[in-house]
Design a protein around this motif. Sequence first.
Motif, PDB file in Angstrom:
ATOM      1  N   GLU A  43      38.289  42.429  97.590  1.00 15.64           N
ATOM      2  CA  GLU A  43      37.529  41.058  97.274  1.00 15.64           C
ATOM      3  C   GLU A  43      35.920  41.377  97.223  1.00 15.64           C
ATOM      4  OE1 GLU A  43      41.758  41.151  98.170  1.00 15.64           O
ATOM      5  OE2 GLU A  43      40.560  42.765  98.560  1.00 15.64           O
ATOM      6  N   TRP A  44      35.498  42.669  97.763  1.00 12.88           N
ATOM      7  CA  TRP A  44      33.700  42.137  97.361  1.00 12.88           C
ATOM      8  C   TRP A  44      33.299  41.513  96.172  1.00 12.88           C
ATOM      9  CZ3 TRP A  44      32.605  47.561 100.197  1.00 12.88           C
ATOM     10  CH2 TRP A  44      32.822  47.342 101.507  1.00 12.88           C
ATOM     11  N   VAL A  45      34.469  41.765  94.727  1.00 17.23           N
ATOM     12  CA  VAL A  45      34.239  42.308  93.699  1.00 17.23           C
ATOM     13  C   VAL A  45      34.592  40.753  93.414  1.00 17.23           C
ATOM     14  CG1 VAL A  45      34.359  43.072  90.676  1.00 17.23           C
ATOM     15  CG2 VAL A  45      34.390  44.882  93.637  1.00 17.23           C
ATOM     16  N   ALA A  46      36.189  40.733  93.295  1.00 14.79           N
ATOM     17  CA  ALA A  46      36.889  39.826  93.079  1.00 14.79           C
ATOM     18  C   ALA A  46      36.208  38.876  93.253  1.00 14.79           C
ATOM     19  CB  ALA A  46      38.507  39.605  92.934  1.00 14.79           C
ATOM     20  N   GLU A  78      44.200  35.385  88.164  1.00 10.81           N
ATOM     21  CA  GLU A  78      44.322  36.250  86.401  1.00 10.81           C
ATOM     22  C   GLU A  78      42.874  37.483  87.359  1.00 10.81           C
ATOM     23  OE1 GLU A  78      40.253  34.790  83.617  1.00 10.81           O
ATOM     24  OE2 GLU A  78      42.094  33.226  83.664  1.00 10.81           O
ATOM     25  N   ILE A  79      42.430  36.993  88.398  1.00  9.54           N
ATOM     26  CA  ILE A  79      41.050  37.891  88.751  1.00  9.54           C
ATOM     27  C   ILE A  79      41.595  38.770  89.838  1.00  9.54           C
ATOM     28  CG2 ILE A  79      38.685  37.966  89.805  1.00  9.54           C
ATOM     29  CD1 ILE A  79      38.025  35.079  88.059  1.00  9.54           C
ATOM     30  N   PHE A  80      42.224  38.212  90.987  1.00  8.81           N
ATOM     31  CA  PHE A  80      42.237  39.476  92.297  1.00  8.81           C
ATOM     32  C   PHE A  80      42.589  40.206  91.831  1.00  8.81           C
ATOM     33  CE2 PHE A  80      40.293  35.868  94.093  1.00  8.81           C
ATOM     34  CZ  PHE A  80      39.997  36.297  95.143  1.00  8.81           C
ATOM     35  N   HIS A  81      44.480  40.577  91.302  1.00  9.85           N
ATOM     36  CA  HIS A  81      44.875  41.986  91.786  1.00  9.85           C
ATOM     37  C   HIS A  81      44.349  42.457  90.408  1.00  9.85           C
ATOM     38  CE1 HIS A  81      47.593  41.349  94.591  1.00  9.85           C
ATOM     39  NE2 HIS A  81      47.601  39.687  93.958  1.00  9.85           N
ATOM     40  N   PRO A  82      43.860  42.617  89.572  1.00  5.98           N
ATOM     41  CA  PRO A  82      43.388  42.910  87.493  1.00  5.98           C
ATOM     42  C   PRO A  82      41.809  44.189  88.333  1.00  5.98           C
ATOM     43  CG  PRO A  82      43.973  41.309  86.392  1.00  5.98           C
ATOM     44  CD  PRO A  82      44.087  40.933  88.508  1.00  5.98           C
ATOM     45  N   VAL A  83      41.072  43.350  89.307  1.00  7.73           N
ATOM     46  CA  VAL A  83      39.442  44.340  89.725  1.00  7.73           C
ATOM     47  C   VAL A  83      40.565  45.077  90.411  1.00  7.73           C
ATOM     48  CG1 VAL A  83      38.357  43.934  91.400  1.00  7.73           C
ATOM     49  CG2 VAL A  83      38.720  41.922  89.796  1.00  7.73           C
ATOM     50  N   ALA A  84      41.247  45.039  91.011  1.00  5.67           N
ATOM     51  CA  ALA A  84      41.751  46.390  91.812  1.00  5.67           C
ATOM     52  C   ALA A  84      42.388  47.640  90.860  1.00  5.67           C
ATOM     53  CB  ALA A  84      43.289  46.027  93.190  1.00  5.67           C
TER      54      ALA A  84
END
Length: 118
Positions: free
Chosen positions: A45-48, A67-73
């Motif tokens: 979440e610090w990135v997303a 589109e963003i949250f799970h792919p960031v991990a």
Amino acid sequence: MLILIAGPYRSGTGDDPQKMAENLKRLEAPSYALFKAGHVPMIGEWVALPVWHAAGGGKIGDDLYEEIFHPVAGRLLQLCDGVLRLPGASKGADNDVRIATEREIPVWYRLEDVPGVA
């Protein structure tokens, strides 16, 4: 080591921003102990969150959020040396553990099991 801290963020909150903020604090809680042990703590979440805001995110759970949250991990796990899985139901954190296991990245379920943490 770069260690991803995984646990509930959105799960169980009903998308209540206050509850999500409380979950983020719980995710952040072990970060100093990891840092003191010589590691670099990381939370997806610090990135997303800033990426989502920069992209115009407005509603938790909208298409842009997904589109963003799970792919960031997943992308972070290409860089991480380990995962600290905190307690609590979380599909995202369970997915992080699955990816880490597939990539043979260590997963710890207790802070004290992370190398160097006293």
